[in-house]
Write an enzyme that holds these catalytic residues in place. Structure first.
Site, mmCIF file in Angstrom:
data_model
loop_
_atom_site.group_PDB
_atom_site.id
_atom_site.type_symbol
_atom_site.label_atom_id
_atom_site.label_comp_id
_atom_site.label_asym_id
_atom_site.label_seq_id
_atom_site.Cartn_x
_atom_site.Cartn_y
_atom_site.Cartn_z
ATOM 1 N N SER A 187 -46.915 28.043 58.829
ATOM 2 C CA SER A 187 -45.762 28.683 59.452
ATOM 3 C C SER A 187 -45.860 30.205 59.318
ATOM 4 O O SER A 187 -46.874 30.796 59.683
ATOM 5 C CB SER A 187 -44.470 28.120 58.849
ATOM 6 O OG SER A 187 -43.346 28.519 59.585
ATOM 7 N N ASP A 418 -45.427 20.087 67.629
ATOM 8 C CA ASP A 418 -44.660 21.264 67.221
ATOM 9 C C ASP A 418 -44.549 22.221 68.399
ATOM 10 O O ASP A 418 -45.552 22.565 69.029
ATOM 11 C CB ASP A 418 -45.363 21.962 66.055
ATOM 12 C CG ASP A 418 -44.685 23.263 65.663
ATOM 13 O OD1 ASP A 418 -43.446 23.346 65.776
ATOM 14 O OD2 ASP A 418 -45.401 24.184 65.227
ATOM 15 N N HIS A 471 -44.296 20.569 62.831
ATOM 16 C CA HIS A 471 -44.552 21.926 62.360
ATOM 17 C C HIS A 471 -45.167 21.954 60.966
ATOM 18 O O HIS A 471 -45.951 22.851 60.656
ATOM 19 C CB HIS A 471 -43.228 22.712 62.365
ATOM 20 C CG HIS A 471 -43.376 24.160 62.063
ATOM 21 N ND1 HIS A 471 -44.100 25.014 62.858
ATOM 22 C CD2 HIS A 471 -42.886 24.921 61.040
ATOM 23 C CE1 HIS A 471 -44.055 26.240 62.352
ATOM 24 N NE2 HIS A 471 -43.334 26.200 61.244
#
Length: 495
Positions: A187, A418, A471
């Site tokens: 991320s 994602d 994600h």
């Protein structure tokens, strides 16, 4: 006589080796070993340590908390990896109990009465490597600063502190200096991992001590280039069947490929229409409901799962709840949108934030974790609200080019469901490296099942998707996540 000398020398050598092996597992700063983990009953699966490393200067000391789980396989020889969490400002302990750490938060429905509990994670990445989890920057998790001005941060400051932390950590644990070392994250960690990696490389070239056995880095669903990351969402939504061909053509024609910074009236109108069509989709996993965790909360607790969204200056998504504080996930400069266009719930449910808060804010829990009392370091939150993060719009593609051409190993991956940082975005910036494909797009397997697709590039760059994952790959597809990590960390350049 000579035989006696040889035997004596051999005995001394064997003793020395024995002491070294013992030291690898046993040597650590006094009082650093963790003997109990909050909410867990039983023996820890390997040696665990925790504490603080202080960075900064005399006037601005920042105390960074770490949790260190030695490998359950071969701690003396397995690589050491430091995990850099997203946010910024999200605690590394989130990875310890929700993503790839030794524990998983139990979903016991009686946790408000009997307390939160954790169980062992059978797919922890500490199964195959020594893992360091860090709360960075100061103000995150258990980490804190002596000067509150240090809670105003930018990425260069965060990266410099992490690099200083790594150097000082190895001074505390010198027995691990020979082990291969990797920097990994996901991320918003994508804005940290390559920079910290390059700082390590520059330190090695400058002869900085201690000399780290740095081998490479890995990032998953990682922010890398603000323009590419943001503009990939519309093509991804079209590929996934979330918008029609007609709507996609209108967006392409009016926005000219720039969907998030456009001031063109027709583009703005089409973007508003897009949000009406796809705005309620869970971008962290497009197939999941906005909230996929079991609440385990009854009306008698005076808690509910109402989550409202507010937007910061930079478009970060912050979910406020009335049962455990805020949860922040930065959207890397995404356009702010009217609140009515967002779903009432988020993937981050109340208990997703509340359970670990119960574990890590109790007096006994903090004592077991070697964390400072609340009066010193503040309340533990999964993602802190006390940081002011100065966002810098930048691209890190050049960092990846620099590192990989120097021979460092890189494993880049995406969960293919994602939409926050889609595989389309990652593959687009990888193309900018202009690397030759040694093995073209092909399936990779766990057992007899296709786990995803992979491309092997020159310069030790491996790219992979995880089929059906979101994600946070270790959270959505833990079996495949561990297996891919094991293959890569053990030296394979393909899956």
């Amino acid at each position: 006589m000579n035989g006696v000398v040889v035997d004596g020398a051999a005995t001394i050598l064997l003793c020395a080796l024995h002491l070294l092996l013992v030291c690898i597992v046993e040597c650590a700063p006094d009082g650093a070993e963790v003997l109990r983990f909050p909410g867990f009953d039983g023996d820890l699966p390997s040696k665990h340590y925790a504490g603080y490393i202080t960075v900064g200067n005399q006037l601005n000391k920042r105390h960074l908390y770490y949790y260190f789980a030695t490998s359950e396989r071969d701690p003396e020889n397995d690589p050491v990896a430091i995990w850099l969490n997203g946010g910024p400002g999200c605690s590394g302990l989130n990875a310890v109990v929700y993503l790839l750490g030794p524990f998983k938060v139990d979903d016991n429905e009686d946790y408000l009465i009997n307390g939160a509990r954790v169980k062992l994670n059978p797919y922890s990445w500490s199964k195959v490597s020594n893992m360091i989890y860090i709360d960075a920057p100061a103000g995150t998790g258990f980490s804190y600063a002596d000067n509150t001005d240090d809670y105003i941060v930018d990425d260069p400051e965060i990266n410099a502190d992490i690099y200083e932390f790594i150097l000082k950590w190895f001074l505390e644990y010198p027995e691990f200096l020979p082990n291969p070392f990797y920097v990994i994250g996901s991320s918003y960690g994508g804005m940290l991992v390559p920079v910290v990696s390059l700082l390590i490389d520059e330190g090695l070239e400058a002869g900085t001590k201690p000399r780290i056995n740095f081998k490479g880095y890995s990032i998953g669903n990682a922010f890398t280039d603000i323009r590419i990351d943001n503009n990939a969402e519309i093509p991804y939504a079209h590929r996934m069947g979330l918008i029609s061909d007609e709507q996609y053509k209108a967006l392409k024609k009016s926005c000219h490929g720039n969907y998030w910074n456009s001031s063109i009236p027709d583009c703005e109108k089409n973007m508003e229409d897009y949000m009406k069509t796809a705005g309620a989709i869970n971008k962290y996993h497009v197939l999941c409901l906005p909230c996929h965790f079991v609440m385990g909360i009854t009306t008698t607790t005076n808690l509910n799962n109402k989550i409202t969204q507010r937007n910061s200056t930079y478009g970060e998504m912050v979910y406020e709840t009335d049962c455990g504080g805020a949860v922040a996930e930065h959207a890397h400069g995404r356009r702010r949108l009217p609140e009515r266009q967002h779903p009432p719930d988020s993937i981050y449910c109340c208990d997703y934030n509340h359970r670990p808060s119960m574990l890590f804010n109790s007096e006994s829990g903090r004592r077991d974790m070697h964390a400072q009392p609340i009066e010193v370091s503040g309340i533990w939150e999964r993602c802190t609200k006390r940081l002011t993060h100065r966002v810098e719009e930048r691209s890190l593609v050049e960092y990846h080019l620099n590192l990989t051409t120097k021979g460092y190993r890189a494993f880049i991956y995406n969960g293919d469901h994602d939409m926050v940082v889609s595989y389309l975005a990652t593959m687009e910036w990888i193309k900018l490296l202009n690397y030759t494909e040694i093995e073209k797009w092909q399936p990779w397997f766990v057992g007899d099942q296709i786990a995803g697709y992979a491309i092997q590039y020159e310069h030790n760059l491996l790219y992979a998707t995880f089929r059906g994952s979101g994600h946070t790959v270790p959270e959505y597809t833990p079996i495949e996540g561990l297996e891919a990590y094991r293959r890569w960390i053990d030296g394979s350049d393909s899956l």
